[in-house]
Scaffold this motif. Structure first.
Motif, mmCIF file in Angstrom:
data_model
loop_
_atom_site.group_PDB
_atom_site.id
_atom_site.type_symbol
_atom_site.label_atom_id
_atom_site.label_comp_id
_atom_site.label_asym_id
_atom_site.label_seq_id
_atom_site.Cartn_x
_atom_site.Cartn_y
_atom_site.Cartn_z
ATOM 1 N N LYS A 1 -8.862 -123.008 42.437
ATOM 2 C CA LYS A 1 -9.217 -122.909 43.849
ATOM 3 C C LYS A 1 -10.682 -122.508 44.018
ATOM 4 O O LYS A 1 -11.191 -121.699 43.246
ATOM 5 N N GLY A 2 -11.321 -123.078 45.036
ATOM 6 C CA GLY A 2 -12.678 -122.652 45.377
ATOM 7 C C GLY A 2 -12.613 -121.496 46.360
ATOM 8 O O GLY A 2 -11.581 -121.258 46.998
ATOM 9 N N GLY A 3 -13.698 -120.770 46.481
ATOM 10 C CA GLY A 3 -13.811 -119.720 47.489
ATOM 11 C C GLY A 3 -12.946 -118.499 47.261
ATOM 12 O O GLY A 3 -12.596 -117.795 48.199
ATOM 13 N N VAL A 4 -12.577 -118.224 45.999
ATOM 14 C CA VAL A 4 -11.725 -117.055 45.725
ATOM 15 C C VAL A 4 -12.500 -115.894 45.100
ATOM 16 O O VAL A 4 -11.908 -114.893 44.727
ATOM 17 N N SER A 5 -13.808 -116.042 44.964
ATOM 18 C CA SER A 5 -14.689 -114.987 44.393
ATOM 19 C C SER A 5 -14.978 -115.150 42.907
ATOM 20 O O SER A 5 -15.352 -114.168 42.262
ATOM 21 N N LYS A 6 -14.847 -116.324 42.354
ATOM 22 C CA LYS A 6 -15.181 -116.502 40.937
ATOM 23 C C LYS A 6 -16.655 -116.144 40.691
ATOM 24 O O LYS A 6 -16.970 -115.348 39.814
ATOM 25 N N THR A 7 -17.516 -116.779 41.454
ATOM 26 C CA THR A 7 -18.948 -116.579 41.214
ATOM 27 C C THR A 7 -19.370 -115.151 41.561
ATOM 28 O O THR A 7 -20.124 -114.515 40.816
ATOM 29 N N THR A 8 -18.853 -114.644 42.674
ATOM 30 C CA THR A 8 -19.166 -113.264 43.078
ATOM 31 C C THR A 8 -18.735 -112.287 41.992
ATOM 32 O O THR A 8 -19.451 -111.337 41.665
ATOM 33 N N THR A 9 -17.551 -112.532 41.409
ATOM 34 C CA THR A 9 -17.051 -111.652 40.353
ATOM 35 C C THR A 9 -17.905 -111.772 39.093
ATOM 36 O O THR A 9 -18.226 -110.766 38.447
ATOM 37 N N THR A 10 -18.304 -112.983 38.736
ATOM 38 C CA THR A 10 -19.118 -113.167 37.528
ATOM 39 C C THR A 10 -20.421 -112.385 37.636
ATOM 40 O O THR A 10 -20.773 -111.603 36.739
ATOM 41 N N VAL A 11 -21.130 -112.555 38.737
ATOM 42 C CA VAL A 11 -22.447 -111.915 38.844
ATOM 43 C C VAL A 11 -22.297 -110.407 39.039
ATOM 44 O O VAL A 11 -23.035 -109.611 38.439
ATOM 45 N N SER A 12 -21.316 -109.976 39.822
ATOM 46 C CA SER A 12 -21.185 -108.546 40.128
ATOM 47 C C SER A 12 -20.651 -107.769 38.931
ATOM 48 O O SER A 12 -21.163 -106.696 38.591
ATOM 49 N N LEU A 13 -19.619 -108.290 38.286
ATOM 50 C CA LEU A 13 -19.073 -107.634 37.101
ATOM 51 C C LEU A 13 -20.118 -107.638 35.982
ATOM 52 O O LEU A 13 -20.319 -106.638 35.284
ATOM 53 N N GLY A 14 -20.810 -108.754 35.833
ATOM 54 C CA GLY A 14 -21.852 -108.859 34.801
ATOM 55 C C GLY A 14 -22.929 -107.809 35.014
ATOM 56 O O GLY A 14 -23.350 -107.120 34.068
ATOM 57 N N ALA A 15 -23.364 -107.657 36.252
ATOM 58 C CA ALA A 15 -24.413 -106.675 36.542
ATOM 59 C C ALA A 15 -23.908 -105.259 36.289
ATOM 60 O O ALA A 15 -24.632 -104.420 35.762
ATOM 61 N N CYS A 16 -22.654 -104.981 36.630
ATOM 62 C CA CYS A 16 -22.098 -103.634 36.396
ATOM 63 C C CYS A 16 -21.994 -103.340 34.900
ATOM 64 O O CYS A 16 -22.238 -102.221 34.461
ATOM 65 N N LEU A 17 -21.619 -104.340 34.111
ATOM 66 C CA LEU A 17 -21.503 -104.126 32.665
ATOM 67 C C LEU A 17 -22.880 -103.917 32.040
ATOM 68 O O LEU A 17 -23.052 -103.132 31.109
ATOM 69 N N ALA A 18 -23.893 -104.619 32.565
ATOM 70 C CA ALA A 18 -25.245 -104.514 32.013
ATOM 71 C C ALA A 18 -25.928 -103.222 32.440
ATOM 72 O O ALA A 18 -26.787 -102.696 31.741
ATOM 73 N N ASP A 19 -25.527 -102.704 33.571
ATOM 74 C CA ASP A 19 -26.252 -101.623 34.233
ATOM 75 C C ASP A 19 -25.331 -100.414 34.345
ATOM 76 O O ASP A 19 -24.977 -99.981 35.411
ATOM 77 N N ASP A 20 -24.929 -99.881 33.179
ATOM 78 C CA ASP A 20 -23.853 -98.900 33.172
ATOM 79 C C ASP A 20 -24.342 -97.576 32.592
ATOM 80 O O ASP A 20 -24.176 -97.306 31.409
ATOM 81 N N ASN A 21 -24.960 -96.750 33.422
ATOM 82 C CA ASN A 21 -25.392 -95.403 33.012
ATOM 83 C C ASN A 21 -26.042 -95.344 31.638
ATOM 84 O O ASN A 21 -25.661 -94.532 30.802
ATOM 85 N N GLY A 22 -26.987 -96.206 31.421
ATOM 86 C CA GLY A 22 -27.742 -96.114 30.174
ATOM 87 C C GLY A 22 -27.073 -96.750 28.967
ATOM 88 O O GLY A 22 -27.680 -96.831 27.912
#
Ligand SMILES: Nc1ncnc2c1ncn2[C@@H]1O[C@H](COP(=O)(O)OP(=O)(O)O)[C@@H](O)[C@H]1O
Ligand SMILES: [Mg+2]
Length: 270
Positions: A18-39
């Motif tokens: 399905k389109g529009g379910v947050s795949k892309t939003t999840t990829t970029v947001s989760l990716g940024a959180c994993l990369a940017d995790d308290n040092g």
């Protein structure tokens, strides 16, 4: 340490037909959180596998201007690392896409072993510099999604809180079974509830249905509706930069923590 084996990064596909379910939003947001995790200097690679190139644009890269993109790596005309580029977020790199991927879908189909192209690229020694790879899939079950599911240790299936959400999942479950039977017996999956609106009864109904049917395969963390998540791709920044104190940023940080905990448990249990 996150990696399932020293030679390969933890690979996560974010997929749904399905389109529009947050795949892309999840990829970029989760990716940024994993990369940017308290040092914790975790190196994260995001791979755009959607011809619509929304992930590429969400990181401020114009698909039309690309000389090389993920398709060149999948056709073995380039290595994945040669196609990757840094984003404005530290430790977060991108393998971009553009419309050329539409042709690739046809070009790959029928070539022997086409499902393993991405996995092969991620097995190269250069890829080991990354701790985590997140693959943003197109809303279809073609060669690109098949490559992502074949390479993945974990599939995250975002499900938006709306009518019939659970029903369309059933179809996707059959496809997961197909992949497990054919190209990736180790594939695990988790369902992520997105666009949750606690004031809307439907959100609670969908949540209860999914929990009843899929139990522990549903992440405890849910992603609420937050307009900041809608705005951040427009400025080409992950939510952690655009609105670090927003509800959306908090939700995705919680998801990153739940995911890391899950992966450490898998390692303990072998
Ligand atoms: N939690 C959320 N709250 C509000 N808007 C969201 C949320 N998640 C995604 N969106 C918006 O919904 C639309 C579809 O999301 P997107 O991530 O592009 O889905 P997909 O990749 O599955 O097609 C986009 O406009 C996006 O900004
Ligand atoms: Mg998308």
């Amino acid at each position: 340490m996150l990696t399932p084996s020293p030679a390969r990064p933890l690979t996560i596909a974010i997929g749904s037909q399905k389109g529009g379910v947050s795949k892309t939003t999840t990829t970029v947001s989760l990716g940024a959180c994993l990369a940017d995790d308290n040092g914790a200097s975790r190196r994260v690679l995001l791979i755009d596998l959607d011809p619509q190139a929304n992930l590429t644009m969400a990181l401020g890269v114009q698909p039309g201007s690309l000389r090389r993109m993920v398709g060149d790596a999948l056709l073995d005309q380039s290595s994945l690392l040669a196609v990757s580029r840094e984003s404005a977020t530290a430790n977060l790199d991108l393998v971009p896409a553009n419309q050329g991927l539409l042709m690739l879908d046809k070009a790959l189909l029928g070539r022997p072993g086409f499902e393993y192209r991405l996995k092969q690229q991620l097995s190269r020694p250069q890829a080991a510099q990354y701790d985590v790879v997140l693959c943003d899939c197109p809303p279809a079950f073609g060669t690109l999604t098949l490559n992502a599911l074949t390479a993945a240790d974990l599939l995250i299936i975002p499900v938006a809180c709306e009518y019939f959400a659970a029903r369309s999942l059933q179809q996707f479950m059959e496809l997961i079974q197909l992949v497990k039977n054919n190209t990736n017996p180790q594939l695990r999956y988790r369902i992520l509830i997105t666009m949750f609106d606690k004031r809307n009864r439907i959100s609670h109904v969908i949540h209860d249905q999914l929990r009843a049917k899929f139990g522990d395969a549903v992440f405890t963390t849910m992603i609420s509706i937050d307009t900041k998540l809608r705005e951040s791709p427009v400025v080409g920044q992950p939510i952690t930069h655009y609105a670090p104190h927003s509800r959306g940023a908090d939700d995705y940080r919680a998801l990153a923590a739940e995911l890391l905990h899950l992966v450490s448990e898998w390692k303990l249990n072998g």
